[in-house]
Design a protein around this motif. Structure first.
Motif, PDB file in Angstrom:
ATOM      1  N   ILE A 157       1.220  -1.080  -0.161  1.00 43.03           N
ATOM      2  CA  ILE A 157       0.422  -0.339   0.059  1.00 43.03           C
ATOM      3  C   ILE A 157       0.775   1.085  -0.311  1.00 43.03           C
ATOM      4  O   ILE A 157       1.141   1.125   0.993  1.00 43.03           O
ATOM      5  N   VAL A 158       0.524   2.488  -1.388  1.00 42.66           N
ATOM      6  CA  VAL A 158       1.685   3.155  -0.809  1.00 42.66           C
ATOM      7  C   VAL A 158       0.704   4.747  -0.803  1.00 42.66           C
ATOM      8  O   VAL A 158      -0.306   4.582  -1.971  1.00 42.66           O
ATOM      9  N   ALA A 159       1.218   5.563  -0.111  1.00 41.78           N
ATOM     10  CA  ALA A 159      -0.347   6.298  -0.243  1.00 41.78           C
ATOM     11  C   ALA A 159       0.028   8.012   0.568  1.00 41.78           C
ATOM     12  O   ALA A 159       1.752   7.153   1.946  1.00 41.78           O
ATOM     13  N   LEU A 160       0.421   9.083   0.321  1.00 47.09           N
ATOM     14  CA  LEU A 160       0.502  10.338   1.135  1.00 47.09           C
ATOM     15  C   LEU A 160       0.641  10.028   2.734  1.00 47.09           C
ATOM     16  O   LEU A 160       1.994  10.116   3.719  1.00 47.09           O
ATOM     17  N   TYR A 161      -0.386   9.631   2.819  1.00 51.90           N
ATOM     18  CA  TYR A 161      -0.721   9.113   4.099  1.00 51.90           C
ATOM     19  C   TYR A 161      -2.321   8.600   4.191  1.00 51.90           C
ATOM     20  O   TYR A 161      -2.874   8.035   3.629  1.00 51.90           O
ATOM     21  N   LEU A 162      -1.702   7.412   5.310  1.00 48.77           N
ATOM     22  CA  LEU A 162      -3.042   6.516   5.979  1.00 48.77           C
ATOM     23  C   LEU A 162      -3.574   7.121   7.127  1.00 48.77           C
ATOM     24  O   LEU A 162      -2.554   6.755   9.233  1.00 48.77           O
ATOM     25  N   GLN A 163      -4.886   7.569   7.604  1.00 51.31           N
ATOM     26  CA  GLN A 163      -5.122   8.632   8.400  1.00 51.31           C
ATOM     27  C   GLN A 163      -5.533   8.303   9.472  1.00 51.31           C
ATOM     28  O   GLN A 163      -6.466   7.181   9.611  1.00 51.31           O
ATOM     29  N   GLU A 164      -5.481   7.960  10.664  1.00 49.72           N
ATOM     30  CA  GLU A 164      -6.202   8.003  11.848  1.00 49.72           C
ATOM     31  C   GLU A 164      -7.640   8.125  12.633  1.00 49.72           C
ATOM     32  O   GLU A 164      -7.726   8.658  12.663  1.00 49.72           O
ATOM     33  N   ASP A 165      -8.211   7.705  11.521  1.00 52.01           N
ATOM     34  CA  ASP A 165      -9.564   7.863  11.197  1.00 52.01           C
ATOM     35  C   ASP A 165     -10.773   6.406  10.859  1.00 52.01           C
ATOM     36  O   ASP A 165      -9.852   6.003  10.812  1.00 52.01           O
ATOM     37  N   GLU A 166     -12.633   6.819  10.906  1.00 51.14           N
ATOM     38  CA  GLU A 166     -12.816   5.897  10.785  1.00 51.14           C
ATOM     39  C   GLU A 166     -12.405   4.920   9.007  1.00 51.14           C
ATOM     40  O   GLU A 166     -12.160   3.853   9.539  1.00 51.14           O
ATOM     41  N   ALA A 167     -12.208   5.523   8.516  1.00 51.90           N
ATOM     42  CA  ALA A 167     -11.800   4.797   7.197  1.00 51.90           C
ATOM     43  C   ALA A 167      -9.888   4.402   7.019  1.00 51.90           C
ATOM     44  O   ALA A 167     -10.360   2.809   6.778  1.00 51.90           O
ATOM     45  N   GLY A 168      -9.091   5.359   7.432  1.00 55.06           N
ATOM     46  CA  GLY A 168      -8.328   4.031   7.788  1.00 55.06           C
ATOM     47  C   GLY A 168      -8.443   3.319   8.958  1.00 55.06           C
ATOM     48  O   GLY A 168      -7.659   2.385   8.599  1.00 55.06           O
ATOM     49  N   GLN A 169      -8.785   3.119  10.123  1.00 53.03           N
ATOM     50  CA  GLN A 169      -8.938   2.367  10.884  1.00 53.03           C
ATOM     51  C   GLN A 169      -9.456   0.709  10.077  1.00 53.03           C
ATOM     52  O   GLN A 169      -9.190  -0.147  10.416  1.00 53.03           O
ATOM     53  N   GLU A 170     -10.496   1.655   9.264  1.00 57.10           N
ATOM     54  CA  GLU A 170     -11.094   0.086   7.756  1.00 57.10           C
ATOM     55  C   GLU A 170      -9.766  -0.808   7.580  1.00 57.10           C
ATOM     56  O   GLU A 170      -9.975  -1.539   7.243  1.00 57.10           O
TER      57      GLU A 170
END
Length: 442
Positions: A46-59
């Motif tokens: 998985i490559v991305a600028l960021y993986l955020q701590e929120d509901e979608a990121g947690q999923e």
């Protein structure tokens, strides 16, 4: 070498038309990503600028840990920007950043889901990891989207991007191979493992990493002898890189039509020059640009103002100036300017379409920062036989859906209509003579 010859010589992967799928929206992309993670058998990158701590990121992180628990031999690597992971959201005050969440999740799960941070420059202001494209077994999911609630349309709001699925073992191997060559024990530290190194201690490693990146390229077969549908992966970091050269060659090769989509209108001089040359050749040019309220930096009236809130107005001023200087081309229909605006939602779709042959997918914002500072990539779809025209047209019409055409630069309003705080900030910027420098790092 003329632009047509340069493009034809680019090494790429031959692919069947049915092996490229355009996903219609962010929800479809989120569902596809989660389904592919759940079904993975060999590798997930998985490559991305960021993986955020929120509901979608947690999923997404839950899905990765569940896949690892079900198949312990599965290799999972997540790559994000190092600086972005170690700070909070802009304007939200001091926060521990996503790295603290990664570490807490690893401690909770006790499984090996490696999360690497890539520092492209010694300071975030001067360059970030802007690579796109995640690899799951033998497929590539390519999008400019990062991983959070808005990008993945987890709740009411969405940020429109482009979403493509490629079923190609050769392309997946090339893109996964580059990520593996990019990673380094000290230059790209693990963010899921404490302690995180201090930025000052990484400076030497970062400089060596950037020098190595300039020499790197995707390892793909040579261009096939016979015309066929193919995908060309391109890497770009620093001036004059292969992605920049190919993008300029695309514009120079256009004979009938160019479509450019970008959320932030701040083209580098080389792109502006190619646009004007194309207009001189009689090429029809269409620009799709996000409305200021569809910009992710936009601050609604009444909310606390910060410097980043002036950026949407600065981009709008750039576009207004551009349109005024080319009013004749707009009046005769040779230059079409569309402003994307779906109220309450934001715009992040980037790319270039040339004639009925080329389609460039990229996370590059087509601005000086993307051309000179960030680590970028792109996938160029070369369709000399017209085998992929229908999905291409369907995607473009989807992007145009909320992007009406303006009749003149005056449709964009006037600078005098900007909020007072914005006018004050931009006036100070011009008087300080820092505006050209600011535009280079936006």
């Amino acid at each position: 070498m003329n632009p047509e010859s340069l493009l034809a010589a680019l090494p790429g992967v031959a692919i069947a038309p049915e092996a490229i799928q355009v996903l219609p929206d962010a929800r479809a992309y989120r569902n596809c990503l989660l389904e592919r993670i759940a079904a993975a058998t060999r590798r997930i990158v998985i490559v991305a600028l960021y993986l955020q701590e929120d509901e979608a990121g947690q999923e997404v992180l839950d899905a990765l840990y569940q896949a690892k628990a079900a198949r312990p031999a599965l290799e999972i690597t997540v790559v994000v920007d190092w600086f972005r992971a170690r700070r909070g959201l802009l304007g939200a005050g001091r926060q521990p950043g996503n790295a603290a969440w990664y570490q807490a999740q690893r401690q909770l799960r006790g499984l090996e889901v490696a999360i690497h941070g890539v520092p492209v420059q010694t300071r975030e202001l001067f360059g970030v990891l802007h690579l796109k494209g995640s690899i799951i077994d033998d497929c590539v999911l390519y999008t400019g989207a990062s991983l959070n609630n808005v990008y993945l349309h987890r709740f009411d709001r969405y940020r429109l991007d482009r979403y493509h699925l490629f079923e190609s073992a050769a392309l997946a191997d090339a893109m996964a191979g580059l990520v593996q060559r990019l990673l380094h024990p000290t230059a790209t530290p693990r963010l899921d493992l404490p302690p995180a190194p201090a930025p000052r201690g990484l400076r030497g490693d970062i400089r060596r990493l950037r020098a190595r990146l300039r020499r790197m390229a995707y390892e793909v077969p040579a261009a096939p002898g016979e015309p066929c549908l193919r995908v060309v992966p391109l890497l770009g970091v620093g001036r004059g890189n292969p992605l920049n050269r190919s993008l300029c060659a695309l514009l120079a090769a256009a004979r009938s039509q160019i479509v450019i989509s970008t959320p932030y209108f701040n083209p580098p001089r080389v792109v502006m020059r190619e646009i004007d040359h194309a207009l001189d050749r009689g090429v029809r040019i269409e620009l799709i640009v996000g409305h200021r309220t569809a910009n992710d930096f936009y601050i609604a009236p009444g909310e606390p103002f910060s410097a980043s809130g002036a950026l949407p107005y600065l981009y709008e001023d750039n576009l207004r100036t551009f349109a005024r200087r080319r009013h004749t081309a707009i009046a005769c229909g040779q230059l079409v300017v569309r402003i994307w605006n779906d109220p309450g939602h934001t715009f992040h779709a980037k790319g270039v379409w040339v004639d009925q042959r080329y389609s460039l997918l990229t996370g590059n914002n087509l601005n000086p920062r993307g051309f000179n500072l960030d680590l970028e990539n792109g996938l160029l779809i070369d369709d000399p036989l017209g085998q992929w025209l229908v999905p291409r047209a369907v995607e473009l019409e989807g992007i145009r859906r909320h992007a009406p055409q303006i009749a003149a630069a005056s449709d964009l309003g006037e600078k005098a209509e900007h909020p007072k705080d914005v006018r004050k900030f931009l006036r100070r910027l011009r008087y300080s003579r820092l505006e050209p420098l600011i535009k280079r790092v936006l």
